[in-house]
Design an enzyme around this catalytic site. Structure first.
Site, PDB file in Angstrom:
ATOM      1  N   VAL A 117       0.839  -1.204   0.000  1.00  0.00           N
ATOM      2  CA  VAL A 117       0.000   0.000   0.000  1.00  0.00           C
ATOM      3  C   VAL A 117       0.872   1.251   0.000  1.00  0.00           C
ATOM      4  O   VAL A 117       0.628   2.201  -0.764  1.00  0.00           O
ATOM      5  CB  VAL A 117      -0.963   0.004   1.207  1.00  0.00           C
ATOM      6  CG1 VAL A 117      -1.685   1.350   1.312  1.00  0.00           C
ATOM      7  CG2 VAL A 117      -1.977  -1.132   1.086  1.00  0.00           C
ATOM      8  N   GLN A 120       2.394   1.959  -3.421  1.00  0.00           N
ATOM      9  CA  GLN A 120       1.469   2.546  -4.381  1.00  0.00           C
ATOM     10  C   GLN A 120       1.054   3.966  -3.993  1.00  0.00           C
ATOM     11  O   GLN A 120       0.917   4.846  -4.844  1.00  0.00           O
ATOM     12  CB  GLN A 120       0.225   1.659  -4.515  1.00  0.00           C
ATOM     13  CG  GLN A 120      -0.823   2.186  -5.479  1.00  0.00           C
ATOM     14  CD  GLN A 120      -0.303   2.331  -6.905  1.00  0.00           C
ATOM     15  OE1 GLN A 120       0.610   1.609  -7.317  1.00  0.00           O
ATOM     16  NE2 GLN A 120      -0.888   3.245  -7.666  1.00  0.00           N
ATOM     17  N   GLU A 121       0.878   4.202  -2.706  1.00  0.00           N
ATOM     18  CA  GLU A 121       0.375   5.495  -2.246  1.00  0.00           C
ATOM     19  C   GLU A 121       1.413   6.606  -2.368  1.00  0.00           C
ATOM     20  O   GLU A 121       1.101   7.711  -2.820  1.00  0.00           O
ATOM     21  CB  GLU A 121      -0.099   5.393  -0.793  1.00  0.00           C
ATOM     22  CG  GLU A 121      -1.378   4.592  -0.594  1.00  0.00           C
ATOM     23  CD  GLU A 121      -2.616   5.334  -1.086  1.00  0.00           C
ATOM     24  OE1 GLU A 121      -2.510   6.525  -1.431  1.00  0.00           O
ATOM     25  OE2 GLU A 121      -3.699   4.715  -1.120  1.00  0.00           O
ATOM     26  N   SER A 122       2.626   6.342  -1.954  1.00  0.00           N
ATOM     27  CA  SER A 122       3.617   7.429  -1.858  1.00  0.00           C
ATOM     28  C   SER A 122       4.995   7.064  -2.365  1.00  0.00           C
ATOM     29  O   SER A 122       5.886   7.919  -2.356  1.00  0.00           O
ATOM     30  CB  SER A 122       3.745   7.865  -0.393  1.00  0.00           C
ATOM     31  OG  SER A 122       4.297   6.806   0.391  1.00  0.00           O
ATOM     32  N   TYR A 213      -5.676   0.736  -9.153  1.00  0.00           N
ATOM     33  CA  TYR A 213      -5.051   0.799  -7.824  1.00  0.00           C
ATOM     34  C   TYR A 213      -5.043  -0.576  -7.168  1.00  0.00           C
ATOM     35  O   TYR A 213      -4.013  -1.044  -6.669  1.00  0.00           O
ATOM     36  CB  TYR A 213      -5.810   1.805  -6.965  1.00  0.00           C
ATOM     37  CG  TYR A 213      -5.354   1.896  -5.536  1.00  0.00           C
ATOM     38  CD1 TYR A 213      -4.335   2.762  -5.149  1.00  0.00           C
ATOM     39  CD2 TYR A 213      -5.960   1.116  -4.550  1.00  0.00           C
ATOM     40  CE1 TYR A 213      -3.930   2.853  -3.823  1.00  0.00           C
ATOM     41  CE2 TYR A 213      -5.557   1.191  -3.221  1.00  0.00           C
ATOM     42  CZ  TYR A 213      -4.537   2.061  -2.862  1.00  0.00           C
ATOM     43  OH  TYR A 213      -4.136   2.150  -1.551  1.00  0.00           O
TER      44      TYR A 213
END
Length: 226
Positions: A117, A120-122, A213
């Site tokens: 996660v 993918q997020e940051s 996502y």
């Protein structure tokens, strides 16, 4: 007392002061929760603290030995040891790996899933901020951060703890389905409800961004590419 006796006493007391320092380091490792550390340390130093909360060596006795024999500056050194360890724990200066390991144990979420996660997020940038205002490693929105008790979303430990707690709630909400939890993490559980997405087979009803996502995070997780 002879000079040899004085030197022997001082050497013993120096050793005990070093042991005190080692004890704080052990407690720091054992009690990762800073509140627990504070409680334990406070109980240990209450009996040797003055009215201002500083260590008073005249009150500190280990066995029959009085550490005041250490001389001028010893009290300050002990206070610095205690304060330094305490501040180190509270500083939030925790690596991403450490924060993820801690959150994984705390909430029972697979660490590799958390890492996927974050990837993918940051892309592991603690200072990342999206155009919509999502913050930090796990891209917490301001409202979500407040609900999770995160006061500094750019603090590695707070962000990972809050993001993992949120992931755990979504996993519980969707029967431990990682795909559904991820879809809700990205699009919001309200969006899933409004579009009638109650199973993996219906994720295609969500915007392409969310579908992509979910696929990317699951790919990182399964391939252990982070």
């Amino acid at each position: 007392m002879s000079l040899d006796g004085i030197l022997e006493d001082n050497n013993m007391n120096v050793q005990k002061m070093v042991e005190f320092q080692m004890m704080t380091q052990v407690l720091k490792t054992a009690f990762q929760n800073s509140d627990s550390f504070d409680i334990i340390m406070q109980s240990l130093i209450n009996s040797m603290s003055d009215s201002n909360g500083n260590i008073d060596l005249s009150k500190l006795n280990i066995g029959q030995e009085d550490l005041s024999n250490l001389g001028y500056g010893a009290g300050e050194r002990l206070n610095n040891i205690y304060t330094g360890v305490k501040e180190d724990i509270k500083s939030g200066n925790m690596t991403i790996d450490e924060a993820v390991d801690k959150a994984s144990r705390k909430y029972g979420v697979d660490r590799d899933f958390i890492m996927a996660v974050i990837k993918q997020e940051s892309d592991f940038n603690p200072e990342s901020t999206s155009g919509a205002g999502a913050m930090g490693l796990m891209q917490l929105m301001p409202g979500t951060a407040r609900e999770l008790g995160v006061t500094d979303a750019y603090d590695v430990e707070q962000n990972v703890d809050g993001g993992t707690e949120y992931l755990k709630k979504l996993l519980n909400m969707y029967g431990n389905s990682r795909e559904m939890a991820l879809a809700a993490y990205n699009a919001g559980s309200g969006t899933l409800a409004s579009r009638g997405v109650d199973s993996i087979s219906k994720i295609s009803r969500l915007p392409y961004e969310t579908q992509n996502y979910v696929q990317k995070v699951i790919g990182y997780y399964k391939n252990k590419t982070v």
